[in-house]
Design an enzyme around this catalytic site. Structure first.
Site, PDB file in Angstrom:
ATOM      1  N   ALA A   1       0.848  -1.203   0.000  1.00  0.00           N
ATOM      2  CA  ALA A   1       0.000   0.000   0.000  1.00  0.00           C
ATOM      3  C   ALA A   1       0.877   1.244   0.000  1.00  0.00           C
ATOM      4  O   ALA A   1       1.342   1.687   1.050  1.00  0.00           O
ATOM      5  CB  ALA A   1      -0.927  -0.001   1.230  1.00  0.00           C
TER       6      ALA A   1
ATOM      7  N   GLU B   1       5.673  11.491  -0.548  1.00  0.00           N
ATOM      8  CA  GLU B   1       4.538  12.412  -0.312  1.00  0.00           C
ATOM      9  C   GLU B   1       3.615  12.460  -1.545  1.00  0.00           C
ATOM     10  O   GLU B   1       3.024  13.499  -1.842  1.00  0.00           O
ATOM     11  CB  GLU B   1       5.028  13.820   0.027  1.00  0.00           C
ATOM     12  CG  GLU B   1       5.732  13.936   1.367  1.00  0.00           C
ATOM     13  CD  GLU B   1       4.778  13.839   2.548  1.00  0.00           C
ATOM     14  OE1 GLU B   1       4.961  12.904   3.350  1.00  0.00           O
ATOM     15  OE2 GLU B   1       3.865  14.659   2.664  1.00  0.00           O
TER      16      GLU B   1
END
Ligand SMILES: Cc1cc2nc3c(=O)[nH]c(=O)nc-3n(C[C@H](O)[C@H](O)[C@H](O)COP(=O)(O)OP(=O)(O)OC[C@H]3O[C@@H](n4cnc5c(N)ncnc54)[C@H](O)[C@@H]3O)c2cc1C
Length: 383
Positions: free
Chosen positions: A133, A366
């Site tokens: 993930a 990010e």
């Protein structure tokens, strides 16, 4: 009204950060990159200079600076000094942000105050990513199960900055039995309780002074008092936080790009071939112009997003644009700088080689450049 002049306070913050970067970061940048480490004392010095948690509210030991443009200035300067060392210094803020946004008064008083204390600097980490993930955070598998007055956490996190060396770790989990995003819940792990350990320490291409590793959670007990926000509340809040943190990542990319441009400009002015300095050749001077243009465009996007954030306005699209553009500009500018330096640019003893490697991560963490484009395109169809 539109203006680009920095205020006196912003210029002062910028100068403090620049002086710190020139004195404490740049001189050790190559060595820390080679050894994959940073001096422990750096965090204390950063706190003493007021550069790490100046944006925390005063009651928790910060200076209460809420102007996001000032935040970007500090990051640009520190990354100019060394991107890896800057990330090592600032990574704890990734964990501080969810505590600031989602934490109770008690949690803020306990954890934020210790994160700002220069006498006993504490490290923090934010753990969202898992082996299966990354971009798709909705598929995280680390679970939380309520048992009496505590939660039991199980799972594995990967690529975590400060992972396993942090004193405070914010971990994103899903409530056992929940699906998709609805059960996402964040917890603070205080110290290193039983079952919580560091997995593989990653060997990285760039930003090597910062520590990145796996985290393993095996029946880790967390008291209910350390749950951040309510059960299932973490996804929406964390997406809002990413809007802000992406502006800061864009600012770091600006620092790298500026460092590379400065080196290229200086080198092209001094190095002579065919009887004249390199900057007298159009092929090189146009390259330098393009580098300067992309850097300015990246900075303007970043400052606009920072300004919107300071005004409390929605800036999902603008922060994604700034992060994507600045990251790609930084990598391109570093590559051009290396070309201007020719063979010298390719050698480890010159900073440009390291800046090239350091700049590459900005298109990944990010939120990757692809995900930033996804966000921008979704925003174009919003309403
Ligand atoms: C040095 C470093 C430090 C990090 N620090 C932290 C940290 O402190 N905490 C933390 O939680 N995480 C951290 N990360 C993780 C980072 O945020 C993830 O690596 C990033 O979100 C990408 O996830 P992934 O690596 O699993 O790539 P994936 O999501 O598997 O993506 C692989 C490729 O597919 C593309 N892709 C994926 N989905 C789509 C789509 N829908 N459309 C188009 N393209 C797509 C991606 O853009 C990428 O190019 C760090 C990573 C690194 C490398």
């Amino acid at each position: 009204m539109l203006g680009f002049d920095l205020t006196e306070e912003q210029r002062m913050i910028q100068k403090t950060a620049h002086d710190f970067a020139a004195k404490e970061l740049r001189p050790i940048a190559l060595e820390c990159d080679r050894d994959e480490t940073y001096p422990v004392d750096l965090i204390r010095k950063g706190h003493e200079a007021g550069l790490i948690s100046f944006h925390f509210p005063e009651e928790y030991g910060g200076a209460g600076v809420s102007d996001r443009v000032s935040w970007t200035l500090v990051r640009e300067e520190l990354a100019w000094g060394c991107p890896g060392l800057c990330i090592a210094m600032m990574a704890s803020n990734l964990a501080a942000v969810p505590i600031l946004h989602m934490g109770s008064q008690e949690q803020k008083a306990k954890y934020l105050t210790c994160l700002t204390d220069p006498q006993k600097p504490v490290l923090a980490a934010m753990a969202m990513t898992e082996p299966d993930a990354g971009s798709d955070v909705s598929s995280i598998r680390t679970t939380a199960r309520k048992q009496g007055g505590r939660y039991i956490l199980n799972g594995r996190k990967t690529f975590i900055t400060n992972g396993g060396i942090a004193d405070v770790t914010v971990v994103y989990c899903r409530m056992e039995g929940s699906k998709g995003l609805e059960g996402m819940t964040a917890f603070i792990i205080d110290g290193k309780p039983q079952g919580f350990s560091m997995g593989k320490k990653e060997e990285k291409m760039g930003i090597r002074a910062s520590h990145t590793s796996e985290l393993i959670l095996e029946d880790v007990e967390v008291p209910e008092a350390d749950r951040l926000g309510g059960e299932g509340e973490a996804f929406l809040l964390s997406m809002r936080m990413f809007d802000e943190s992406r502006i800061m990542v864009a600012s770091l990319a600006l620092g790298i790009a500026r460092a590379a441009l400065e080196i290229a400009v200086e080198y092209a002015g001094q190095r002579s071939q065919f009887g004249k300095s390199l900057n007298k050749f159009e092929g090189i001077s146009f390259k330098l112009s393009d580098m300067a243009m992309r850097l300015d465009a990246a900075r303007l996007l970043t400052w606009r997003a920072a300004w919107l954030a300071t005004q409390g306005k929605r800036m999902t699209k603008e922060s994604a644009m700034a992060k994507c553009y600045a990251a790609e500009a930084a990598h391109w500018i570093c590559d051009q700088a290396l070309q201007v330096l020719g063979g010298y640019g390719y050698m480890r003893e010159y900073l440009v080689e390291k800046l090239c490697r350091d700049s590459r991560i900005f298109r990944i963490f990010e939120g990757t450049s692809e995900i930033m484009r996804l966000i921008v395109s979704r925003e174009l169809y919003r309403n």
